[in-house]
Design a protein around this motif. Structure first.
Motif, mmCIF file in Angstrom:
data_model
loop_
_atom_site.group_PDB
_atom_site.id
_atom_site.type_symbol
_atom_site.label_atom_id
_atom_site.label_comp_id
_atom_site.label_asym_id
_atom_site.label_seq_id
_atom_site.Cartn_x
_atom_site.Cartn_y
_atom_site.Cartn_z
ATOM 1 N N GLN A 82 12.430 1.291 -7.599
ATOM 2 C CA GLN A 82 13.523 2.233 -7.874
ATOM 3 C C GLN A 82 14.867 1.664 -7.431
ATOM 4 O OE1 GLN A 82 12.748 6.249 -6.435
ATOM 5 N NE2 GLN A 82 10.552 5.931 -6.643
ATOM 6 N N GLY A 83 14.873 0.392 -6.985
ATOM 7 C CA GLY A 83 16.105 -0.242 -6.551
ATOM 8 C C GLY A 83 16.449 -0.010 -5.087
ATOM 9 N N ILE A 84 15.544 0.590 -4.329
ATOM 10 C CA ILE A 84 15.820 0.892 -2.928
ATOM 11 C C ILE A 84 15.921 -0.395 -2.109
ATOM 12 C CG2 ILE A 84 14.899 1.997 -0.843
ATOM 13 C CD1 ILE A 84 13.730 4.172 -2.756
ATOM 14 N N GLY A 85 14.994 -1.313 -2.284
ATOM 15 C CA GLY A 85 15.039 -2.582 -1.555
ATOM 16 C C GLY A 85 16.312 -3.352 -1.850
ATOM 17 N N ARG A 86 16.697 -3.369 -3.095
ATOM 18 C CA ARG A 86 17.938 -4.050 -3.497
ATOM 19 C C ARG A 86 19.133 -3.386 -2.808
ATOM 20 N NH1 ARG A 86 19.481 -7.060 -8.163
ATOM 21 N NH2 ARG A 86 21.708 -6.927 -8.509
ATOM 22 N N GLN A 87 19.188 -2.052 -2.822
ATOM 23 C CA GLN A 87 20.313 -1.352 -2.214
ATOM 24 C C GLN A 87 20.353 -1.560 -0.704
ATOM 25 O OE1 GLN A 87 22.779 -0.088 -3.874
ATOM 26 N NE2 GLN A 87 23.899 0.697 -2.118
ATOM 27 N N LEU A 88 19.191 -1.611 -0.069
ATOM 28 C CA LEU A 88 19.149 -1.897 1.369
ATOM 29 C C LEU A 88 19.768 -3.262 1.669
ATOM 30 C CD1 LEU A 88 15.571 -0.566 2.207
ATOM 31 C CD2 LEU A 88 17.730 0.389 3.069
ATOM 32 N N GLN A 89 19.491 -4.245 0.813
ATOM 33 C CA GLN A 89 20.055 -5.583 1.001
ATOM 34 C C GLN A 89 21.556 -5.600 0.717
ATOM 35 O OE1 GLN A 89 17.207 -8.831 -0.459
ATOM 36 N NE2 GLN A 89 16.433 -6.938 -1.371
ATOM 37 N N ILE A 90 21.992 -4.874 -0.298
ATOM 38 C CA ILE A 90 23.423 -4.793 -0.614
ATOM 39 C C ILE A 90 24.175 -4.187 0.561
ATOM 40 C CG2 ILE A 90 25.122 -3.566 -2.048
ATOM 41 C CD1 ILE A 90 23.119 -3.964 -4.417
ATOM 42 N N LEU A 91 23.662 -3.095 1.094
ATOM 43 C CA LEU A 91 24.329 -2.433 2.215
ATOM 44 C C LEU A 91 24.300 -3.304 3.472
ATOM 45 C CD1 LEU A 91 23.093 1.197 1.590
ATOM 46 C CD2 LEU A 91 25.427 0.327 1.294
ATOM 47 N N THR A 92 23.212 -4.038 3.664
ATOM 48 C CA THR A 92 23.154 -4.973 4.786
ATOM 49 C C THR A 92 24.249 -6.016 4.627
ATOM 50 O OG1 THR A 92 20.771 -4.648 5.132
ATOM 51 C CG2 THR A 92 21.726 -6.721 5.931
#
Length: 137
Positions: free
Chosen positions: A83-93
């Motif tokens: 759902q793109g959650i892992g990607r968003q976690l990395q973007i925010l990191t």
């Protein structure tokens, strides 16, 4: 709707629970509460994903914020993956880091192919020294 938090404290129990609900729990000492508590309390960058009051994703890092950021744990509940959650976690990191700071991680075997399409470079020069090996007096 998934909500993201930066450095919102979580308990070792919440961390263990999300690791169990992801594939990462298989490779972490989730039965060693002291170790898990230390992992949570000694991280200096924690990005979390929440579905209401349920922790569904975590990116746990140690960093100097300017040159290197070791993304030690990236876990998303299996029911919430793709759902793109892992990607968003990395973007925010990455958004918390200075412009010269690199994200560094060791991919789980099953997730190794995931990172290339995000722009990571695969480098074969990682070395790991377990506490009970080498560097003995």
């Amino acid at each position: 709707m998934i909500q993201y938090q930066i450095n919102m404290p979580i308990s070792a129990e919440q961390f263990i629970d999300v690791l169990r609900r992801s594939t990462l729990g298989e490779r972490r000492p989730i039965d060693d509460h002291e170790c898990m508590e230390g992992m949570v309390s000694n991280s200096n960058l924690l990005v979390t994903a929440w579905d209401g009051g349920k922790l569904v994703g975590v990116a746990r890092s140690m960093t100097d914020f300017h040159y290197a950021c070791y993304l030690s744990d990236l876990a998303v509940d299996c029911d919430y993956q793709r759902q793109g959650i892992g990607r968003q976690l990395q973007i925010l990191t990455q958004q918390q880091l200075g412009r010269h700071c690199k994200l560094i991680l060791i991919a789980a075997p099953a997730a190794n192919a995931y990172y290339g399409h995000l722009g990571y470079t695969n480098l074969p020069r990682c070395w790991v020294l377990d506490r009970d090996q080498g560097l003995q007096d």
